[in-house]
Motif scaffolding. Structure first.
Motif, PDB file in Angstrom:
ATOM      1  N   ALA A   1       0.825  -1.210   0.000  1.00  0.00           N
ATOM      2  CA  ALA A   1       0.000   0.000   0.000  1.00  0.00           C
ATOM      3  C   ALA A   1       0.862   1.263   0.000  1.00  0.00           C
ATOM      4  O   ALA A   1       0.567   2.224  -0.726  1.00  0.00           O
ATOM      5  N   GLU A   2       1.924   1.273   0.773  1.00  0.00           N
ATOM      6  CA  GLU A   2       2.817   2.426   0.797  1.00  0.00           C
ATOM      7  C   GLU A   2       3.495   2.627  -0.556  1.00  0.00           C
ATOM      8  O   GLU A   2       3.619   3.762  -1.034  1.00  0.00           O
ATOM      9  N   ALA A   3       3.919   1.542  -1.192  1.00  0.00           N
ATOM     10  CA  ALA A   3       4.549   1.647  -2.510  1.00  0.00           C
ATOM     11  C   ALA A   3       3.568   2.192  -3.546  1.00  0.00           C
ATOM     12  O   ALA A   3       3.930   3.037  -4.374  1.00  0.00           O
ATOM     13  N   GLU A   4       2.315   1.748  -3.487  1.00  0.00           N
ATOM     14  CA  GLU A   4       1.303   2.253  -4.417  1.00  0.00           C
ATOM     15  C   GLU A   4       1.050   3.738  -4.183  1.00  0.00           C
ATOM     16  O   GLU A   4       0.901   4.513  -5.135  1.00  0.00           O
ATOM     17  N   LEU A   5       1.014   4.157  -2.921  1.00  0.00           N
ATOM     18  CA  LEU A   5       0.812   5.580  -2.618  1.00  0.00           C
ATOM     19  C   LEU A   5       1.994   6.419  -3.107  1.00  0.00           C
ATOM     20  O   LEU A   5       1.813   7.507  -3.645  1.00  0.00           O
ATOM     21  N   ARG A   6       3.189   5.898  -2.926  1.00  0.00           N
ATOM     22  CA  ARG A   6       4.375   6.627  -3.425  1.00  0.00           C
ATOM     23  C   ARG A   6       4.315   6.788  -4.939  1.00  0.00           C
ATOM     24  O   ARG A   6       4.679   7.832  -5.467  1.00  0.00           O
ATOM     25  N   ASN A   7       3.853   5.759  -5.650  1.00  0.00           N
ATOM     26  CA  ASN A   7       3.740   5.848  -7.102  1.00  0.00           C
ATOM     27  C   ASN A   7       2.721   6.895  -7.524  1.00  0.00           C
ATOM     28  O   ASN A   7       2.907   7.594  -8.502  1.00  0.00           O
ATOM     29  N   VAL A   8       1.640   7.002  -6.772  1.00  0.00           N
ATOM     30  CA  VAL A   8       0.574   7.951  -7.118  1.00  0.00           C
ATOM     31  C   VAL A   8       0.957   9.373  -6.709  1.00  0.00           C
ATOM     32  O   VAL A   8       0.801  10.320  -7.489  1.00  0.00           O
ATOM     33  N   LEU A   9       1.473   9.521  -5.492  1.00  0.00           N
ATOM     34  CA  LEU A   9       1.736  10.857  -4.960  1.00  0.00           C
ATOM     35  C   LEU A   9       3.140  11.361  -5.260  1.00  0.00           C
ATOM     36  O   LEU A   9       3.406  12.543  -5.139  1.00  0.00           O
ATOM     37  N   GLY A  10       4.016  10.468  -5.607  1.00  0.00           N
ATOM     38  CA  GLY A  10       5.387  10.886  -5.949  1.00  0.00           C
ATOM     39  C   GLY A  10       6.329  10.931  -4.807  1.00  0.00           C
ATOM     40  O   GLY A  10       6.184  10.853  -3.685  1.00  0.00           O
TER      41      GLY A  10
END
Length: 137
Positions: A128-137
């Protein structure tokens, strides 16, 4: 199991739901496997009954889709396997089959929560954290 086997779809009224009408989708279990997350299952106090249900088939084909297991299908399984079920077990298998189909339909909603509570694993948090980093940068 039905929640894991379901293929979630966005709400048809949403922008994403209108834009992604024919895009191929993955079931929840396939998505979890791709992310290398082991699905957590609720406790099963009667594994022999769920094994029989899976062996017979979670549902059967009907005219316009799937239908709950019929008494005829359960009786045929008993004849073929020489397993004699108590009448209450046969009724329970039919009810479990109907519940599987109902949950499968309900679980097609993208926001549908699982029908059981399980603690969040470290791997789920990392994904989930990796997906958020991909979306938010």
């Amino acid at each position: 199991m039905a929640w894991l086997h379901a293929t979630p779809k966005p709400d048809e009224r949403s922008r994403r739901g209108k834009a992604e009408s024919d895009a191929p989708r993955r079931s929840r279990i396939d998505t979890l496997k791709r992310k290398k997350i082991d699905p957590q299952m609720p406790p099963n106090p009667a594994p022999h009954i769920t094994t029989w249900l899976i062996e017979i088939g979670l549902s059967e084909a009907a005219g316009m889709g799937a239908a709950p297991l019929s008494s005829r299908e359960i009786a045929a399984w008993q004849d073929n396997t020489c397993v004699r079920l108590e009448p209450w077990v046969a009724r329970l298998l039919r009810k479990l089959s109907a519940a599987y189909l109902a949950e499968g339909r309900r679980a097609e909603a993208e926001t549908c929560p699982p029908p059981w509570r399980a603690p969040v694993t470290q791997r789920e948090l990392e994904v989930a954290e990796a997906e958020l980093r991909n979306v938010l940068g």
